[in-house]
Design a protein around this motif. Structure first.
Motif, PDB file in Angstrom:
ATOM      1  N   ARG A 374      35.175  11.381 -38.601  1.00 27.39           N
ATOM      2  CA  ARG A 374      35.123  12.750 -38.098  1.00 27.39           C
ATOM      3  C   ARG A 374      34.335  13.638 -39.060  1.00 27.39           C
ATOM      4  O   ARG A 374      34.001  14.828 -38.912  1.00 27.39           O
ATOM      5  N   ASN A 375      33.986  13.143 -40.375  1.00 24.66           N
ATOM      6  CA  ASN A 375      33.356  14.116 -41.439  1.00 24.66           C
ATOM      7  C   ASN A 375      31.848  13.964 -41.209  1.00 24.66           C
ATOM      8  O   ASN A 375      31.212  13.333 -42.232  1.00 24.66           O
ATOM      9  N   VAL A 376      31.336  14.370 -40.152  1.00 20.56           N
ATOM     10  CA  VAL A 376      29.763  13.918 -39.851  1.00 20.56           C
ATOM     11  C   VAL A 376      29.022  14.473 -40.753  1.00 20.56           C
ATOM     12  O   VAL A 376      28.038  14.043 -40.808  1.00 20.56           O
ATOM     13  N   ASN A 377      29.174  15.776 -41.312  1.00 21.11           N
ATOM     14  CA  ASN A 377      28.111  16.417 -42.147  1.00 21.11           C
ATOM     15  C   ASN A 377      28.067  15.562 -43.387  1.00 21.11           C
ATOM     16  O   ASN A 377      27.066  15.365 -43.931  1.00 21.11           O
ATOM     17  N   THR A 378      29.179  15.238 -43.876  1.00 23.17           N
ATOM     18  CA  THR A 378      29.283  14.378 -45.477  1.00 23.17           C
ATOM     19  C   THR A 378      28.689  13.012 -45.017  1.00 23.17           C
ATOM     20  O   THR A 378      27.786  12.539 -45.754  1.00 23.17           O
ATOM     21  N   ILE A 379      29.013  12.321 -43.726  1.00 22.93           N
ATOM     22  CA  ILE A 379      28.297  11.115 -43.660  1.00 22.93           C
ATOM     23  C   ILE A 379      26.714  11.042 -43.394  1.00 22.93           C
ATOM     24  O   ILE A 379      26.106  10.367 -43.901  1.00 22.93           O
ATOM     25  N   ARG A 380      26.170  12.296 -42.921  1.00 19.37           N
ATOM     26  CA  ARG A 380      24.985  12.651 -42.793  1.00 19.37           C
ATOM     27  C   ARG A 380      24.152  12.631 -44.125  1.00 19.37           C
ATOM     28  O   ARG A 380      23.257  12.034 -44.285  1.00 19.37           O
ATOM     29  N   ASN A 381      24.714  13.350 -45.180  1.00 20.15           N
ATOM     30  CA  ASN A 381      24.381  13.281 -46.503  1.00 20.15           C
ATOM     31  C   ASN A 381      24.405  12.159 -47.163  1.00 20.15           C
ATOM     32  O   ASN A 381      23.572  11.610 -47.850  1.00 20.15           O
ATOM     33  N   MET A 382      25.288  11.045 -47.008  1.00 20.26           N
ATOM     34  CA  MET A 382      25.643   9.992 -47.532  1.00 20.26           C
ATOM     35  C   MET A 382      24.417   9.257 -47.077  1.00 20.26           C
ATOM     36  O   MET A 382      23.656   8.381 -47.941  1.00 20.26           O
ATOM     37  N   GLU A 383      24.024   8.891 -45.785  1.00 17.42           N
ATOM     38  CA  GLU A 383      23.040   8.244 -45.038  1.00 17.42           C
ATOM     39  C   GLU A 383      21.664   8.421 -45.566  1.00 17.42           C
ATOM     40  O   GLU A 383      20.976   7.728 -45.849  1.00 17.42           O
ATOM     41  N   GLU A 384      21.576   9.704 -45.682  1.00 14.68           N
ATOM     42  CA  GLU A 384      20.197  10.246 -46.116  1.00 14.68           C
ATOM     43  C   GLU A 384      19.817   9.917 -47.633  1.00 14.68           C
ATOM     44  O   GLU A 384      18.824   9.634 -47.994  1.00 14.68           O
ATOM     45  N   ALA A 385      20.905   9.617 -48.416  1.00 12.86           N
ATOM     46  CA  ALA A 385      20.850   9.207 -49.743  1.00 12.86           C
ATOM     47  C   ALA A 385      20.844   7.726 -49.776  1.00 12.86           C
ATOM     48  O   ALA A 385      20.964   7.130 -51.144  1.00 12.86           O
ATOM     49  N   GLY A 386      20.868   6.869 -48.656  1.00 12.97           N
ATOM     50  CA  GLY A 386      20.827   5.594 -48.586  1.00 12.97           C
ATOM     51  C   GLY A 386      22.136   4.833 -48.611  1.00 12.97           C
ATOM     52  O   GLY A 386      22.053   3.615 -49.001  1.00 12.97           O
ATOM     53  N   ILE A 387      23.267   5.582 -48.830  1.00 11.42           N
ATOM     54  CA  ILE A 387      24.488   4.871 -48.250  1.00 11.42           C
ATOM     55  C   ILE A 387      24.786   4.240 -47.107  1.00 11.42           C
ATOM     56  O   ILE A 387      24.496   5.081 -45.933  1.00 11.42           O
ATOM     57  N   LYS A 388      25.111   2.971 -46.730  1.00  9.67           N
ATOM     58  CA  LYS A 388      25.662   2.617 -45.712  1.00  9.67           C
ATOM     59  C   LYS A 388      27.105   3.020 -45.291  1.00  9.67           C
ATOM     60  O   LYS A 388      27.949   2.700 -46.155  1.00  9.67           O
ATOM     61  N   VAL A 389      27.354   3.524 -44.367  1.00 12.96           N
ATOM     62  CA  VAL A 389      28.692   4.347 -43.766  1.00 12.96           C
ATOM     63  C   VAL A 389      29.280   3.274 -42.928  1.00 12.96           C
ATOM     64  O   VAL A 389      28.570   3.043 -41.644  1.00 12.96           O
ATOM     65  N   LEU A 390      30.430   2.905 -43.047  1.00 11.58           N
ATOM     66  CA  LEU A 390      31.243   2.082 -42.037  1.00 11.58           C
ATOM     67  C   LEU A 390      32.429   3.137 -41.674  1.00 11.58           C
ATOM     68  O   LEU A 390      33.138   3.216 -42.389  1.00 11.58           O
ATOM     69  N   ALA A 391      32.090   3.755 -40.683  1.00 16.24           N
ATOM     70  CA  ALA A 391      33.128   4.889 -40.064  1.00 16.24           C
ATOM     71  C   ALA A 391      34.208   4.068 -39.262  1.00 16.24           C
ATOM     72  O   ALA A 391      34.272   3.463 -38.345  1.00 16.24           O
ATOM     73  N   ILE A 392      35.528   4.815 -39.513  1.00 12.03           N
ATOM     74  CA  ILE A 392      36.736   4.615 -38.822  1.00 12.03           C
ATOM     75  C   ILE A 392      37.492   5.584 -38.387  1.00 12.03           C
ATOM     76  O   ILE A 392      37.006   6.796 -38.830  1.00 12.03           O
ATOM     77  N   PRO A 393      38.009   5.454 -37.284  1.00 11.48           N
ATOM     78  CA  PRO A 393      38.977   6.648 -36.591  1.00 11.48           C
ATOM     79  C   PRO A 393      39.870   7.105 -37.661  1.00 11.48           C
ATOM     80  O   PRO A 393      40.562   6.327 -38.236  1.00 11.48           O
ATOM     81  N   GLY A 394      40.343   8.394 -37.642  1.00 13.76           N
ATOM     82  CA  GLY A 394      41.089   9.052 -38.490  1.00 13.76           C
ATOM     83  C   GLY A 394      41.796  10.230 -38.086  1.00 13.76           C
ATOM     84  O   GLY A 394      42.107  11.125 -38.914  1.00 13.76           O
TER      85      GLY A 394
END
Length: 416
Positions: A374-394
């Protein structure tokens, strides 16, 4: 024990860092405790909301699957507790600490204990964590205490916050702190973890230290919760002083870590005493050796910070940091500077996402994290920084105010 993680056994229970490869983790899938939650009692049980039980279970199953799919071995608290109860001395030890005359009165205490001892161990484990009402037990003793209770009153209160296994015990290098919890509704959690670490075969024969919390004593103001403890790696530990973790608790844990040689430096941070940032890991979490997610409205450059080290005659020395906590962490990790990834969105979006645990991520290996989708804006920031995000429902689990890091207690992780 040595800080040289290359010397440890491959299967040893130990936590070498915050971001090294995660091997084993302890989770708790909430069931009965959520069934016992109502709008009328959730606040007194320190839970923010009433969750949809089946959906919360499905979301927790999805969390487990992401971990197992990525090579992490998952252990569930209820199962470990039930296996611990298989040993008669362990069952007696647990019930001695939860059923007594002072809590129930002599007559009712005898009936409650007799009933619990009659249950199979899995059912008993579920009631110890999920609660037991007068109606569920069918209590009928001639007790003044019972006469004043209704059928829906709890003989054993549910512990919905067992969901957040990070807080009750936290592993730091070659040992564990079984944390003296700050609030009464969570204090029974430590009984269950103490029993598991003391009696369960997986831990009974393992070699590890216990830093604090394994004594029947009043820790008074020395409270600490695992959401405030970050194992930075390379012999360093970061601890937040928050709504739940006191300076006295930090000193107690730091003294044990330093004197046993498990850590060489503790960095302590001052946090606001606010519900929105109850623990350090709700505003600041490590995602890679040099990379952290943070909430800028709380984590300021001038945040008060101290370094604790072991001086002469094994005396713990405390020194205030004057150039900022980020510099202190960078020095500890031996990196030029930290990469800081802020909570995403505008000021309104960032506040909402921090409240929804955007910064409370679980790192499963360097640069790979688990977080709520659900935290789409923070996920975007993380991915732009090269972090691989494994998203789960919450959508449901997140209403309990805890993310992937809160809901996990790593018990084996590589160093860096």
């Amino acid at each position: 024990m040595s800080l040289d993680w290359n010397d440890r056994k491959a299967d040893s229970i130990a936590l070498g860092s915050e971001v090294g490869k995660l091997r084993k983790v302890l989770l708790h899938r909430p069931e009965l405790s959520l069934k016992h939650l109502t709008p009328g009692n959730c606040q007194s049980l320190l839970f923010d909301d009433v969750l949809r039980i089946e959906q919360a279970g499905k979301e927790h199953d999805a969390f487990q699957k992401v971990l197992t799919d990525n090579g992490v071995e998952v252990f569930l608290l209820t199962k470990l507790l039930a296996e611990t109860l298989n040993f008669s001395n362990a069952k007696s030890w647990i019930l001695d600490r939860q059923i007594n005359n002072y809590r129930f009165g002599e007559t009712l205490a005898m009936e409650v204990r007799s009933y619990l001892e009659s249950l199979d161990n899995l059912t008993l484990a579920r009631h110890l964590t999920g609660g037991l009402t007068c109606a569920e037990m069918g209590a009928n003793s001639k007790s003044m205490t019972l006469d004043r209770m209704s059928e829906t009153d709890f003989l054993i209160e549910p512990i919905p916050n067992h969901l957040f296994t990070r807080d009750t015990s936290c592993w730091v290098y070659g040992g564990v702190s079984i944390n003296p919890m700050a609030k009464n509704p969570r204090k029974r959690e430590t009984v269950h973890l103490r029993a598991i670490y003391k009696f369960h075969p997986m831990f009974k024969n393992a070699e590890f230290l216990t830093y604090m919390g394994n004594e029947d004593c009043n820790y008074d103001n020395a409270t600490i919760e695992g959401g405030d403890v970050l194992v930075l790696g390379r012999g360093n530990v970061l601890i937040g002083m928050s709504e739940r973790t006191t300076p006295q608790g930090v000193e107690q844990l730091s003294r044990a870590l330093l004197k046993t040689g498990q850590a060489r430096k503790i960095i302590a941070l001052e946090l606001p005493k606010a519900r929105s940032c109850m623990h350090l890991d709700t505003v600041f979490t490590q995602m890679d050796i040099d990379c952290f997610t943070y909430y800028p409205d709380i984590m300021h450059a001038d945040t008060d910070c101290w370094e604790l080290t072991l001086g002469e005659h094994e005396k713990v020395e405390t020194n205030r940091v004057h150039d900022g906590f980020t510099h202190a962490i960078a020095r500890a990790l031996d990196v030029p500077e930290l990469r800081l990834i802020p909570t995403g969105g505008d000021v309104f979006e960032a506040e909402r996402e921090q409240w929804n645990d955007a910064n409370n991520v679980l790192t499963i290996e360097p640069g790979v994290i688990v977080t709520y989708e659900r935290n789409v804006n923070t996920i975007r920031n993380m991915e732009e920084a090269g972090i691989k995000v494994l998203a789960i429902p919450g959508e449901e689990l997140g209403r309990g105010r805890g993310g992937a890091r809160c809901m996990s207690c790593p018990i084996q992780r590589d160093g860096i």
